[in-house]
Design a protein around this motif. Sequence first.
Motif, PDB file in Angstrom:
ATOM      1  N   ASN A 136      24.135  47.135 -37.640  1.00 25.03           N
ATOM      2  CA  ASN A 136      24.668  46.052 -36.813  1.00 25.03           C
ATOM      3  C   ASN A 136      25.655  45.196 -37.589  1.00 25.03           C
ATOM      4  OD1 ASN A 136      23.346  46.444 -34.297  1.00 25.03           O
ATOM      5  ND2 ASN A 136      21.432  45.717 -35.207  1.00 25.03           N
ATOM      6  N   ASN A 137      25.885  45.561 -38.831  1.00 26.17           N
ATOM      7  CA  ASN A 137      26.730  44.762 -39.717  1.00 26.17           C
ATOM      8  C   ASN A 137      28.190  45.205 -39.576  1.00 26.17           C
ATOM      9  OD1 ASN A 137      28.125  43.758 -42.051  1.00 26.17           O
ATOM     10  ND2 ASN A 137      26.161  43.497 -43.077  1.00 26.17           N
TER      11      ASN A 137
ATOM     12  N   ASN B 171      25.529  40.576 -47.195  1.00 31.24           N
ATOM     13  CA  ASN B 171      24.287  40.930 -46.501  1.00 31.24           C
ATOM     14  C   ASN B 171      24.016  42.432 -46.596  1.00 31.24           C
ATOM     15  OD1 ASN B 171      24.112  38.257 -45.741  1.00 31.24           O
ATOM     16  ND2 ASN B 171      24.844  38.586 -43.665  1.00 31.24           N
ATOM     17  N   TRP B 172      25.061  43.226 -46.447  1.00 30.11           N
ATOM     18  CA  TRP B 172      24.924  44.679 -46.523  1.00 30.11           C
ATOM     19  C   TRP B 172      24.467  45.097 -47.925  1.00 30.11           C
ATOM     20  CZ3 TRP B 172      29.607  48.527 -45.783  1.00 30.11           C
ATOM     21  CH2 TRP B 172      29.127  49.836 -45.750  1.00 30.11           C
TER      22      TRP B 172
ATOM     23  N   LYS C 248      19.431  46.813 -39.690  1.00 32.98           N
ATOM     24  CA  LYS C 248      20.398  45.715 -39.669  1.00 32.98           C
ATOM     25  C   LYS C 248      21.731  46.149 -40.261  1.00 32.98           C
ATOM     26  CE  LYS C 248      17.209  41.783 -39.834  1.00 32.98           C
ATOM     27  NZ  LYS C 248      16.753  40.610 -40.632  1.00 32.98           N
TER      28      LYS C 248
ATOM     29  N   TRP D 156      29.699  47.483 -42.219  1.00 32.10           N
ATOM     30  CA  TRP D 156      29.352  48.908 -42.187  1.00 32.10           C
ATOM     31  C   TRP D 156      30.412  49.689 -41.421  1.00 32.10           C
ATOM     32  CZ3 TRP D 156      27.960  52.407 -38.253  1.00 32.10           C
ATOM     33  CH2 TRP D 156      27.414  53.616 -38.695  1.00 32.10           C
TER      34      TRP D 156
ATOM     35  N   GLN E 120      37.617  42.364 -39.503  1.00 34.46           N
ATOM     36  CA  GLN E 120      36.502  41.521 -39.076  1.00 34.46           C
ATOM     37  C   GLN E 120      36.863  40.755 -37.803  1.00 34.46           C
ATOM     38  OE1 GLN E 120      33.211  40.828 -40.486  1.00 34.46           O
ATOM     39  NE2 GLN E 120      33.123  39.964 -38.427  1.00 34.46           N
TER      40      GLN E 120
ATOM     41  N   HIS F 258      29.218  39.270 -44.523  1.00 34.19           N
ATOM     42  CA  HIS F 258      28.659  40.540 -44.045  1.00 34.19           C
ATOM     43  C   HIS F 258      28.562  41.569 -45.175  1.00 34.19           C
ATOM     44  CE1 HIS F 258      28.329  39.323 -39.956  1.00 34.19           C
ATOM     45  NE2 HIS F 258      29.621  39.170 -39.764  1.00 34.19           N
TER      46      HIS F 258
END
Length: 536
Positions: A367-368, A346-347, A364, A371, A316, A343
């Motif tokens: 853009n994570n 959110n994913w 999105k 991912w 990260q 993150h």
Amino acid sequence: MSKSDFSSIPKAWPFEEAVKLVEHLKSKKENTDDKPALLETGYGPSGLPHIGTFGEVARTSWVCQAYQALTGKSAKILAFSDDMDGLRKVPENVPNQEMLKQHLGKPLSRIPDPFGTHDSFGAHNNAQLCAFLDRFGFEYEFASSTDYYQQGRFDAALKRVLEVHDKIVSVVAPTLREERRATYSPILPIHPETGIVMQVPMEKLDIAAGTVIWRDENGKLFETPVTGGHVKLQWKADWAMRWYALGVDYEMSGKDLIDSVRLSTKICKILGGTPPTNLTYELFLDDQGQKISKSKGNGLSIEEWLNYAPEQSLAQYMFNAPKRAKRLFFDVIPKATDEYLQHVSNWAELEAKKDSVEPSEKEKIYNNPAWFIHNGQLPQKAGSPITFAMLLNLASVANVERAEILWGFLKRYDATVTPENNPMLSQLVNCALSYYADFIKPNKIYRKPEAHEIKALTELAQQLRKIGDNTVSADELQNMVFAVGKQNEFEPLRAWFGCLYEVLLGQKEGPRFGMFIALYGVKETIALIDSALARA
């Protein structure tokens, strides 16, 4: 996944680089339709792999991933080791220093292994590189400079260097000091008797025979073929030759190599090749804002980072803004860890509802950073219900030194939480204990509350006492804390939370306080406040 999955190109920087790679491939003179895109990373095996090695390979992997997702075409990463380089000085962190001093100037692949485990020093460090990359699950093809030279894979390109030798000299010489300029040649013969990589002027170039004629320091004359591993190139010319010979499409490098990239680009064009597209990343800084240097030892090693946080947090950190200079020191670890956890969360939320959301919302995911970190596959049980910062605060307040004590707090908050069903949380607990012991405990400073803060803390304790044995959610507790601060006219309101952190926790920053109370316990928090008031 294919290009049709995207209604627009994601904005994450690896996709920006992937677009550059697509445009580069369109512009190449050679027909590349049936070839995978080739992304290269370089490794100097005079030293062991380090955190910068991780960063460069990880970032290149993410560009590769974005390119494949965007185009549906194949690509590969070539991890190239410059093990033909001559050893300039003996590294300080290896055994048998005196033995290595006897082999200075020789290619790393022709120097005995000081560790005694491999055929050469270069082979030892190459094995360390492969083990390092395998440890983190990178997909790559390893390449040895020695093998490529000796097996003839560079022979045609080396003959081309001989043909345009003087043109290469004309672009490199102006960048050199005057004394080196007079004798410069991009070709470095390997002395057939001593095995040393020679930096000597060429007395004659025989293009038809494919040889160079030169003298050693004793005046002895030699004629050496440029093929078959009998010579190597100066590194800037070597870099350019490799791009030309292998058809490298993409390679990133640090800000300190900007001038080298420009020069190698010119040489590659002289050879008749298309230079790769490039990303220049910023260098890491230490806690004083100084450039990190391996010789100074002012940085942070992979092993040190992984003692305090999981490897995904390091990924990260490397993902964030590669073109911006960043401090690489211990205090960046908690933030990077919690960014990764957020993150992942959110994913997971997007994955759970992606069949029912708009395409723009679904994108999105791409853009994570998570991912990229997980190569497009969300692992089961990847996240954590508790942040790393919260674990650090619990450890700090309770002066925790054993994992089972932290687990006691966690299970009181949620009885279903166990190490078995929360593997990431289990890892974070152990990391938090190490980080607390080494960085928080020695630096805790509690300040005494001021008069208006004493009044607010007293009111908060009173409100908490009213709860008794009732169950109250973290959000309700947060609202209670917020209300007390507002009623006591803290302006700005963050000054109230600053008071809680500095007076109760002994630190400048802290967690969402309602969640902290829910984890630590209402009665325990009351005791914490009472203790602070007693100090006042």
